[in-house]
Design a protein around this motif. Sequence first.
Motif, PDB file in Angstrom:
ATOM      1  N   ILE A  82      45.812  -4.139  73.720  1.00 28.15           N
ATOM      2  CA  ILE A  82      45.320  -2.762  73.671  1.00 28.15           C
ATOM      3  C   ILE A  82      44.321  -2.647  72.526  1.00 28.15           C
ATOM      4  CG2 ILE A  82      45.958  -0.337  73.410  1.00 28.15           C
ATOM      5  CD1 ILE A  82      48.742  -1.027  74.385  1.00 28.15           C
ATOM      6  N   PRO A  83      43.160  -2.055  72.759  1.00 31.16           N
ATOM      7  CA  PRO A  83      42.195  -1.884  71.667  1.00 31.16           C
ATOM      8  C   PRO A  83      42.834  -1.157  70.481  1.00 31.16           C
ATOM      9  CG  PRO A  83      41.207  -1.269  73.765  1.00 31.16           C
ATOM     10  CD  PRO A  83      42.672  -1.474  74.026  1.00 31.16           C
ATOM     11  N   SER A  84      42.502  -1.599  69.280  1.00 34.83           N
ATOM     12  CA  SER A  84      43.080  -0.984  68.085  1.00 34.83           C
ATOM     13  C   SER A  84      42.062  -0.958  66.957  1.00 34.83           C
ATOM     14  CB  SER A  84      44.336  -1.740  67.631  1.00 34.83           C
ATOM     15  OG  SER A  84      43.991  -3.062  67.228  1.00 34.83           O
ATOM     16  N   VAL A  85      42.267  -0.014  66.045  1.00 36.07           N
ATOM     17  CA  VAL A  85      41.479   0.064  64.816  1.00 36.07           C
ATOM     18  C   VAL A  85      42.471   0.090  63.663  1.00 36.07           C
ATOM     19  CG1 VAL A  85      39.725   1.301  63.518  1.00 36.07           C
ATOM     20  CG2 VAL A  85      39.713   1.403  66.009  1.00 36.07           C
ATOM     21  N   THR A  86      42.431  -0.926  62.824  1.00 40.50           N
ATOM     22  CA  THR A  86      43.361  -1.031  61.707  1.00 40.50           C
ATOM     23  C   THR A  86      42.599  -1.413  60.450  1.00 40.50           C
ATOM     24  OG1 THR A  86      43.829  -3.331  62.299  1.00 40.50           O
ATOM     25  CG2 THR A  86      45.334  -1.658  63.151  1.00 40.50           C
ATOM     26  N   SER A  87      43.264  -1.242  59.323  1.00 41.16           N
ATOM     27  CA  SER A  87      42.684  -1.679  58.060  1.00 41.16           C
ATOM     28  C   SER A  87      43.151  -3.096  57.742  1.00 41.16           C
ATOM     29  CB  SER A  87      43.089  -0.730  56.928  1.00 41.16           C
ATOM     30  OG  SER A  87      44.497  -0.711  56.783  1.00 41.16           O
TER      31      SER A  87
END
Length: 328
Positions: free
Chosen positions: A157-162
């Motif tokens: 699943i596409p994700s945006v994390t630091s």
Amino acid sequence: MRQPTLQDVADTAGVHRGTASRALNPATRHLVNADTADRVDRAARSLGYRPNPIARSLKTSRSASIGLVIPDLTNPLFPPIARGVEDVLGEVGYNAWIVNTDNDPAREAAAVESMRVRNVEGFVFATARLEHPLLAELVAAGNPVVLVNRRVTGPEIPSVTSDDATGVGLAVRHLVELGHEKIAHLAGPQDLSTGRGRLRAFRQALEDHGLPDEPARRIICPSWTEAAGAAALTQLLDSDVDFTAVLAGNDMLALGCYDVLAERGLSCPGDLSIVGFNDMPFIDKLSPPLTSVRIPHYELGAEAARLLLTEIQEPGRHPRSVLLPSPW
């Protein structure tokens, strides 16, 4: 009094009904000549016409809205993320339906189903657990989904994390440079990528600095809450564990540490150094200000919205994830 209709607007503006519809829809306005679109706007204002988004979504299955699912709206981490999502969506005429789950799977499932009935076009989830059946179900059904601040171990699943690993490494290095060798860690829930990943990065950082990795100095907290942080530090202080600094897995846990220090008449950093993670708003107002690893809250939300819009517009695209830097 009869409410003006889209046909009334079209007749007043001297255009076809379809042209009026496209001009009044932010997602399709670019398809209409600018002068014509302005004429339609003037006609709509003069008639007092207001588009009916529910009727539009029933006809087209497009609602120009997405669901933003948040685990705890009282956590100051999430409002800047939500602002980033909304700002990017607003630029293209989309809106976000924001729901708070209180980390309750049943509440989350009910909220998601309610939004699906309302034809939301996709979801941004800040609630993802490593094993999260609802997300797998949504993806399998073809719903565009993007994760923010967390990841899953299941479907891609596409994700945006630091970059939590780098952030934890910088925090440990900071404490080592202050002379600390006996560093405790209050880890977050291990069913979350943030809790598990930061714990793993902490242990790696100790190894990198040649410091002992003592299990007794690691406490797994059941939630990312102030109360959990207070309970964990109390456990450490009441034991015979020797430690001079604490790296808390997030700022809420660190706030709990501050509570315990105040109750016991101890000081930071005089008696114990505390470092947090997330750099929540207002932590600089604490006494002393909390040292914390910064994550780009607003940028996480903004990039998640961009990814979701891409998923909506290009449904066959291979899932793409983004890792944003965590500056110290």
